[in-house]
Design a protein around this motif. Structure first.
Motif, PDB file in Angstrom:
ATOM      1  N   UNK A   1      22.122  31.773  48.417  1.00  0.00           N
ATOM      2  CA  UNK A   1      20.219  31.189  49.000  1.00  0.00           C
ATOM      3  C   UNK A   1      20.082  32.807  49.482  1.00  0.00           C
ATOM      4  N   UNK A   2      20.406  33.301  49.809  1.00  0.00           N
ATOM      5  CA  UNK A   2      19.487  34.498  50.963  1.00  0.00           C
ATOM      6  C   UNK A   2      19.008  35.097  49.585  1.00  0.00           C
ATOM      7  N   UNK A   3      19.896  34.979  48.702  1.00  0.00           N
ATOM      8  CA  UNK A   3      19.195  36.920  47.729  1.00  0.00           C
ATOM      9  C   UNK A   3      18.196  35.957  46.788  1.00  0.00           C
ATOM     10  N   UNK A   4      18.666  34.323  46.637  1.00  0.00           N
ATOM     11  CA  UNK A   4      17.221  33.875  45.743  1.00  0.00           C
ATOM     12  C   UNK A   4      16.472  33.325  45.893  1.00  0.00           C
ATOM     13  N   UNK A   5      16.331  34.256  47.757  1.00  0.00           N
ATOM     14  CA  UNK A   5      14.930  34.044  48.484  1.00  0.00           C
ATOM     15  C   UNK A   5      14.811  34.638  48.512  1.00  0.00           C
ATOM     16  N   UNK A   6      15.272  36.058  48.469  1.00  0.00           N
ATOM     17  CA  UNK A   6      14.407  36.558  48.380  1.00  0.00           C
ATOM     18  C   UNK A   6      13.751  37.125  47.125  1.00  0.00           C
ATOM     19  N   UNK A   7      14.411  37.142  46.136  1.00  0.00           N
ATOM     20  CA  UNK A   7      13.186  37.263  44.828  1.00  0.00           C
ATOM     21  C   UNK A   7      12.291  36.186  44.926  1.00  0.00           C
ATOM     22  N   UNK A   8      12.281  35.328  45.373  1.00  0.00           N
ATOM     23  CA  UNK A   8      11.069  34.642  45.329  1.00  0.00           C
ATOM     24  C   UNK A   8      10.493  35.187  46.505  1.00  0.00           C
ATOM     25  N   UNK A   9      11.008  35.906  47.906  1.00  0.00           N
ATOM     26  CA  UNK A   9       9.813  36.440  48.734  1.00  0.00           C
ATOM     27  C   UNK A   9       8.755  38.218  48.044  1.00  0.00           C
TER      28      UNK A   9
END
Length: 231
Positions: A47-55
């Motif tokens: 989830x952190x890595x996915x959210x990082x891509x969006x950020x």
């Protein structure tokens, strides 16, 4: 600085493949297993890595349009995204990981030379050119591919990336808040000095172990003193 924008583009793509490949085919049991990060399951980490891509995609939009678009809307958004993502079913979380990476890749592919040189602000408050976005992403996917505890190690990461990672961390650790250390990579000849307290401890080992040590991950450098947190 011993890395280029082109290097970071290659490492970002390679790290994305490595991370995505590590989780491919996982079901609920594998996703719920602990990662190597204290208190985080693999779901938290994905989830952190996915959210990082969006950020980071927000920074891409900032560079593309000139409209200020912070990585996160608030100080708590990053943590909230991770908690929410960790509660998603495995299939939904896997789809988010893939789709967010694709969105980021498409966004960066659309930037022109002037946009790549636009200034943006990271989540840590640093003002950097948009070219740094791909380095931030490469660091994220490569290091966290190891943190998945899925048989990926620092030795599996590109040599050039490991050197650049060590360079980057040494700069960030330059406040002399920890012990003084002189590090040497026996297999590549690279060398780093960490300013700090006391007489410098001299530590020699493989580049992959040096990078893991600097990043605060498990390593085999038995004589290396403990360092404060990196990020």
């Amino acid at each position: 600085m011993r890395r280029t924008f082109e290097d970071a583009l290659v490492w970002s793509a390679a790290g994305t493949r490595l991370f995505s490949g590590a989780v491919a085919g996982w079901g609920e049991e594998q996703y719920r297993a602990p990662s190597s990060l204290p208190g985080w399951t693999r779901k938290h980490l994905v989830a952190h890595v996915a959210a990082n891509a969006d950020a980071l995609g927000n920074l891409v939009r900032w560079a593309a349009t000139g409209e200020e678009t912070p990585m996160y809307s608030s100080a708590g958004q990053r943590a909230a995204d991770i908690v929410a993502g960790a509660g998603k079913p495995a299939a939904e979380l896997a789809a988010w990981l893939c789709e967010s990476a694709d969105r980021l890749a498409a966004g960066t592919a659309g930037l022109g030379p002037a946009q790549w040189n636009a200034m943006v602000v990271t989540a840590q408050g640093r003002t950097v050119p948009a070219t740094e976005i791909v380095w931030l992403r490469s660091r994220e996917v490569c290091v966290h591919a190891v943190d998945l505890a899925a048989d990926v190690t620092f030795a599996d990461l590109p040599i050039g990336f490991l050197v650049a990672l060590a360079d980057d961390i040494v700069v960030r650790r330059g406040d002399a808040s920890g012990p003084a250390v002189v590090l040497a990579a026996a297999d590549t000849g690279d060398r780093w000095e960490l300013p700090g307290h006391g007489v410098a401890t001299r530590v020699t080992g493989p580049l992959a172990e040096v990078a893991a040590y600097l990043a605060g991950r498990p390593h085999a450098l038995t004589t290396a003193p403990e360092l404060p947190a990196w990020l």
